[in-house]
Every structure is written in structure tokens, then in C-alpha cells.
Write a protein that holds these residues in place. Structure first.
Motif, mmCIF file in Angstrom:
data_model
loop_
_atom_site.group_PDB
_atom_site.id
_atom_site.type_symbol
_atom_site.label_atom_id
_atom_site.label_comp_id
_atom_site.label_asym_id
_atom_site.label_seq_id
_atom_site.Cartn_x
_atom_site.Cartn_y
_atom_site.Cartn_z
ATOM 1 N N CYS A 113 82.120 84.910 61.525
ATOM 2 C CA CYS A 113 82.212 84.875 60.192
ATOM 3 C C CYS A 113 81.647 86.030 59.489
ATOM 4 O O CYS A 113 80.599 86.380 59.697
ATOM 5 C CB CYS A 113 81.791 83.429 59.801
ATOM 6 N N ARG A 115 81.114 86.238 56.586
ATOM 7 C CA ARG A 115 80.325 85.679 55.455
ATOM 8 C C ARG A 115 78.842 85.737 55.705
ATOM 9 O O ARG A 115 78.228 85.162 56.627
ATOM 10 C CB ARG A 115 80.618 84.441 54.769
ATOM 11 N N CYS A 118 76.805 82.576 56.333
ATOM 12 C CA CYS A 118 77.024 81.814 57.641
ATOM 13 C C CYS A 118 76.449 82.245 58.995
ATOM 14 O O CYS A 118 76.630 81.681 59.868
ATOM 15 C CB CYS A 118 78.701 81.705 57.771
ATOM 16 N N LYS A 138 95.013 83.665 61.416
ATOM 17 C CA LYS A 138 94.020 83.551 60.903
ATOM 18 C C LYS A 138 92.886 82.997 61.657
ATOM 19 O O LYS A 138 92.686 82.507 62.558
ATOM 20 C CB LYS A 138 94.139 82.898 59.683
ATOM 21 N N TYR A 140 89.074 80.789 61.342
ATOM 22 C CA TYR A 140 88.657 79.804 60.790
ATOM 23 C C TYR A 140 87.170 79.624 61.062
ATOM 24 O O TYR A 140 86.762 79.563 62.210
ATOM 25 C CB TYR A 140 89.338 78.155 61.087
ATOM 26 N N CYS A 141 86.358 79.415 60.034
ATOM 27 C CA CYS A 141 84.895 79.074 60.094
ATOM 28 C C CYS A 141 84.819 77.792 59.831
ATOM 29 O O CYS A 141 84.949 77.373 58.685
ATOM 30 C CB CYS A 141 84.010 80.054 59.296
ATOM 31 N N CYS A 144 81.544 77.510 56.638
ATOM 32 C CA CYS A 144 81.886 77.433 55.332
ATOM 33 C C CYS A 144 83.195 76.883 55.085
ATOM 34 O O CYS A 144 83.663 76.852 53.811
ATOM 35 C CB CYS A 144 81.870 79.218 54.778
ATOM 36 N N GLU A 145 83.930 76.566 56.132
ATOM 37 C CA GLU A 145 85.371 75.921 55.782
ATOM 38 C C GLU A 145 86.089 76.517 55.244
ATOM 39 O O GLU A 145 87.036 76.144 54.343
ATOM 40 C CB GLU A 145 85.200 74.539 55.339
ATOM 41 N N ASP A 146 86.211 78.016 55.637
ATOM 42 C CA ASP A 146 87.238 79.061 55.055
ATOM 43 C C ASP A 146 87.883 79.796 56.057
ATOM 44 O O ASP A 146 87.526 79.735 57.263
ATOM 45 C CB ASP A 146 86.359 80.094 54.247
ATOM 46 N N ILE A 147 88.816 80.513 55.853
ATOM 47 C CA ILE A 147 89.639 81.320 56.742
ATOM 48 C C ILE A 147 89.442 82.694 56.441
ATOM 49 O O ILE A 147 89.599 83.219 55.176
ATOM 50 C CB ILE A 147 91.125 80.784 56.720
ATOM 51 N N TYR A 148 89.542 83.797 57.446
ATOM 52 C CA TYR A 148 89.763 85.130 57.308
ATOM 53 C C TYR A 148 90.765 85.681 57.881
ATOM 54 O O TYR A 148 91.188 85.131 59.038
ATOM 55 C CB TYR A 148 88.465 85.399 57.506
ATOM 56 N N LYS A 182 76.833 72.034 56.979
ATOM 57 C CA LYS A 182 77.609 73.074 56.073
ATOM 58 C C LYS A 182 76.678 74.047 55.636
ATOM 59 O O LYS A 182 75.651 73.611 55.328
ATOM 60 C CB LYS A 182 78.316 72.141 55.187
#
Length: 285
Positions: A113, A115, A118, A138, A140-141, A144-148, A182
């Protein structure tokens, strides 16, 4: 294919899956078991989505023996890669496929990730659509429950449908111990070491929400009680115009009064002049 230029076609065919997995840009894929890909039940419906389906399947399963020119070979090769990706999306949600992806996840083969908060948590590939040729893959992390987006352009060109929209969720349901805590740590804005006052952030948020509400109301042509900068500017212009009109009216009234006074003075002067002349005349006679 460049790695096998010196090999014969039979040697190349016998190592097609090994070549595909080891090719640069295909690091996200795991190797599909031969017994899975040879079971026609697992390939149901794919014959309508892949050009030269049978030839592509023969190439993947190392039984391709068609004597064709280079252009035809390249077309079949492209179809084989597409077919492998579609089968891969089905395979990785099986027990064996999840296990293979688990091994790659532990080694962070899919990247980490970006971020900062994280702490380089491993990523999982995922798709935003199950329809081929619509969305790229994509990452997924789970922290942080976000995608990159993938860092490499080679990985960014992979079709997201080769992993699907459900794989990463099924993965963490099968391996619940891998679900990380989280990330509660957040970046705190500071100026010279002092935290930015929370009230300032609240005011900015309120202003943004109010502006968004105004835009929606204007779009819907709904009369609202909001007064923004434009409305205030219009009101200021109206006030200025009213003030100017009042000043002009006052000036006109003053001019009228002055003219009336002059006329009265002139009339008074005209009324005394004839009498004087008459008196003077009588005195002459």
C-alpha cells in the motif's frame, strides 16, 4: 515469446503456461492446474467470448499442433492469453486457487500500500467490473479499505475482469486471520508544530456543504433562503442604484426649488417696477 525463440515450437508449446506466468507483466497471475483447465465444466460459456477458442485452449493445454503462419499464430496467442485470464478469474475463487494467491499475498507479490499510515501493508488485485475490456486491474488494501493503481504500466494494462469484483472479499472471508486492524492513525495538519484548530476545518466543511447545496438548488431552479457572494453583490448593486436615484431626485428637487425662488423674485421685481414708473411719470408732469 522472446525467451523461447531458440526453442522449437513443440518445446515452446509444452511450456506455454510456464512462459505466460514468468513473462514480465504477468506477476499477478497464478498458475492454473491442468486438471481444472481441462475440465470443460469450468469453461462453460467462454467459447462465445474468445476467438479461436479451441485453438487457444489447445495452446494453453500444450496440445496445439496447427501449422499456421505467424499472423494466425499471433492471433491464437492473443486469444489464449485472454482465455487464460477469464479462466483465472474463476480459478482463484476455488480452494486451490485461493491457496496459491495466499502464498503470493504473503510474499507481497502484488505490491504494498502506498499510503504511509498503512505501513506497507500487502495489496490484492481486484477488478471494478466482471465484464472484459471495460476496467483495468486495481489493487485493494484491507487496512485502509481503499484501492490504488498499479505502479507499473505493464500491470496497469491487465484486464480487471481476470480477477473479478468478488475475489478480494472471498479471500478475506476464507482467511479471516489476515484481516488487519483498521488504520486509525490519521495525518494531523500542523503549523509550526501546532495543530490546526478543529473549528477551522469544521467551518471549511460547512462552507463546502453549503456551496454544494446552493449549486443543487440552482440546478433545480428552487428558490432558497441562501445568500451567497453573488446574491450579496447583486444586492449591493441594487442599493447603489437606489442611492444614486435618490441623489438624482434630491438634486432635481433642489433645482426646482431654486428655479421657483428665482421666478418669485423676478415676479416681485416686475410688480414694483411699473408703480415706480407711474409715480415718476406723475412727478414729471
Amino acid at each position: 515469446m522472446d525467451d523461447f525463440v531458440s526453442e522449437s515450437e513443440s518445446d515452446y508449446a509444452s511450456y506455454w503456461r510456464d512462459w505466460f506466468i514468468s513473462s514480465r507483466g504477468n506477476e499477478y497471475f497464478c498458475e492454473i492446474d491442468e486438471d481444472y483447465i481441462t475440465d470443460r465444466f469450468n469453461l462453460t460459456g467462454l467459447n462465445t467470448e474468445v476467438q479461436y477458442y479451441q485453438y487457444a485452449l489447445d495452446l494453453i493445454t500444450d496440445v496445439f499442433d496447427l501449422d499456421c503462419d505467424d499472423d494466425m499464430r499471433e492471433t491464437i496467442e492473443k486469444s489464449a492469453r485472454h482465455l487464460y485470464g477469464l479462466v483465472h478469474a474463476r480459478y482463484i475463487v476455488t480452494t486451490r486457487g485461493l491457496q496459491k494467491m495466499f502464498e503470493k499475498y504473503k510474499k507481497a507479490d502484488f505490491g504494498k500500500c502506498p499510503r504511509v499510515m498503512c505501513s506497507s501493508h500487502p495489496l490484492l488485485p481486484m477488478g471494478l467490473s466482471d465484464v472484459p475490456n471495460s476496467k483495468p486491474v486495481k489493487l485493494y488494501c484491507a487496512r485502509c479499505e481503499d484501492i490504488y493503481n498499479p505502479k507499473s504500466s505493464r500491470h496497469a494494462a491487465i484486464d480487471g475482469a481476470y480477477f473479478g469484483t468478488s475475489f478480494h472479499n472471498i479471500f478475506f472471508q476464507v482467511y479471516p486471520t489476515l484481516v488487519p486492524a483498521k488504520s486509525v492513525e490519521r495525518y494531523i495538519p500542523r503549523c509550526y508544530g501546532f495543530k490546526v484548530h478543529a473549528a477551522a476545518a469544521l467551518v471549511r466543511w460547512q462552507n463546502s456543504q453549503r456551496d454544494e447545496m446552493r449549486r443543487r438548488l440552482r440546478k433545480l431552479e428552487v428558490e432558497s433562503g441562501f445568500k451567497d457572494a453573488e446574491d450579496e453583490a447583486e444586492l449591493d448593486d441594487d442599493d447603489e442604484e437606489e442611492e444614486e436615484e435618490e441623489e438624482e431626485e434630491e438634486e432635481l428637487a433642489a433645482m426646482d426649488e431654486a428655479e421657483g425662488a428665482q421666478q418669485q423674485h423676478a415676479a416681485a421685481a416686475a410688480g414694483t417696477a411699473p408703480g415706480g414708473v407711474a409715480a415718476g411719470g406723475e412727478g414729471v408732469h
